[in-house]
Enzyme design. Structure first.
Site, PDB file in Angstrom:
ATOM      1  N   GLY A  48      -4.771 -12.504   2.433  1.00 51.69           N
ATOM      2  CA  GLY A  48      -5.235 -11.149   2.132  1.00 51.69           C
ATOM      3  C   GLY A  48      -5.873 -11.138   0.756  1.00 51.69           C
ATOM      4  N   GLN A  53      -9.187  -8.136  -6.913  1.00 50.40           N
ATOM      5  CA  GLN A  53      -8.822  -9.545  -7.081  1.00 50.40           C
ATOM      6  C   GLN A  53     -10.063 -10.433  -7.113  1.00 50.40           C
ATOM      7  OE1 GLN A  53      -5.866  -9.603  -3.653  1.00 50.40           O
ATOM      8  NE2 GLN A  53      -4.909 -10.944  -5.181  1.00 50.40           N
ATOM      9  N   CYS A  90       1.016 -14.022  -4.280  1.00 44.99           N
ATOM     10  CA  CYS A  90      -0.241 -13.310  -4.526  1.00 44.99           C
ATOM     11  C   CYS A  90      -1.218 -14.254  -5.222  1.00 44.99           C
ATOM     12  CB  CYS A  90       0.032 -12.083  -5.399  1.00 44.99           C
ATOM     13  SG  CYS A  90      -1.438 -11.136  -5.818  1.00 44.99           S
ATOM     14  N   LEU A  91      -2.452 -14.282  -4.751  1.00 42.79           N
ATOM     15  CA  LEU A  91      -3.456 -15.174  -5.358  1.00 42.79           C
ATOM     16  C   LEU A  91      -3.692 -14.858  -6.829  1.00 42.79           C
ATOM     17  CD1 LEU A  91      -6.187 -15.422  -2.542  1.00 42.79           C
ATOM     18  CD2 LEU A  91      -4.559 -17.186  -3.231  1.00 42.79           C
ATOM     19  N   HIS A 132       0.645  -4.756   0.714  1.00 45.92           N
ATOM     20  CA  HIS A 132       0.354  -5.524  -0.505  1.00 45.92           C
ATOM     21  C   HIS A 132      -1.092  -5.296  -0.951  1.00 45.92           C
ATOM     22  CE1 HIS A 132       0.948  -9.365  -2.948  1.00 45.92           C
ATOM     23  NE2 HIS A 132      -0.359  -9.166  -3.018  1.00 45.92           N
ATOM     24  N   GLU A 133      -2.034  -5.358  -0.011  1.00 44.85           N
ATOM     25  CA  GLU A 133      -3.462  -5.251  -0.369  1.00 44.85           C
ATOM     26  C   GLU A 133      -3.846  -3.811  -0.720  1.00 44.85           C
ATOM     27  OE1 GLU A 133      -4.744  -7.956  -1.036  1.00 44.85           O
ATOM     28  OE2 GLU A 133      -3.306  -9.189   0.047  1.00 44.85           O
ATOM     29  N   HIS A 136      -2.979  -3.134  -4.179  1.00 43.14           N
ATOM     30  CA  HIS A 136      -3.993  -3.660  -5.107  1.00 43.14           C
ATOM     31  C   HIS A 136      -5.118  -2.641  -5.312  1.00 43.14           C
ATOM     32  CE1 HIS A 136      -2.872  -7.734  -6.147  1.00 43.14           C
ATOM     33  NE2 HIS A 136      -2.778  -8.143  -4.896  1.00 43.14           N
TER      34      HIS A 136
HETATM   35 CO    CO Z   1      -1.987  -9.887  -4.070  1.00 46.67          CO
END
Ligand code: CO
Length: 177
Positions: A48, A53, A90-91, A132-133, A136
């Site tokens: 995701g 991000q 998370c990236l 989660h996304e 963000h």
């Molecule tokens: Co994340």
């Protein structure tokens, strides 16, 4: 048109704290950005990715689930059910894994890449990725969902991620990478 080059933004880059702008018109430019986000997510082995991000101040989310890519514009959670704890990464926080309070089932509304209204009822991993996304896109990260104590327990690795980000940005500005 040049291919859009995006990079993963990591903690504590400011854009991760930003409530992203709503997309008013779904056009070729938006579709190109979504494609570039999918490419970046796949290159980083993510499941995701949200606009900020990738350095974009736009309410865009891409995700991969069940052998299928989702490209969502202005996604929002309209209903949620049953609290659970969810182990996540998370990236934007390389190396950090935490247990986050989430909901087991969510209902999501968004636009697809053609500008059509879509809605999903999701549970399990898909429901977690949505939460989660979408967090963000509202300038929230999974660390914001931790209790004070749990956040304190992770302070060492958070400091390490901050240091890595600062050194990467320094290289970027000096044109070394
Ligand atoms: Co994340």
């Amino acid at each position: 048109m040049n291919k859009t080059e995006l990079r993963i933004h990591t903690w504590p880059e400011k854009i991760l704290r930003k409530k992203l702008k709503k997309v008013d018109e779904v056009d070729a430019n938006i579709r190109q950005l979504l494609d570039a986000m999918v490419e970046l997510m796949v290159a980083k082995n993510g499941i995701g990715l949200a606009g900020n991000q990738a350095g974009l101040d736009l309410r865009l989310v891409v995700l991969y689930h069940d052998e299928r890519f989702f490209k969502l514009i202005n996604p929002e959670i309209i209903k949620k059910e049953k609290k659970i704890m969810s182990p996540e990464g998370c990236l934007s926080f390389p190396g950090l894994e935490v247990e986050v309070p989430r909901f087991e089932r969510v209902w999501v509304r968004a636009l697809n890449e053609n500008g059509d209204k879509v809605s999903y009822e999701a549970e399990g991993l898909l429901a977690i990725i949505f939460q989660h996304e979408i967090d963000h896109t509202n300038g929230l990260t999974f660390v914001d969902r931790l209790s004070f104590l749990n956040r304190l327990k992770k302070r060492k690795i958070l400091k390490k991620i901050e240091a890595q980000t600062k050194s990467l940005l320094c290289d970027l500005y000096q044109g070394r990478t």
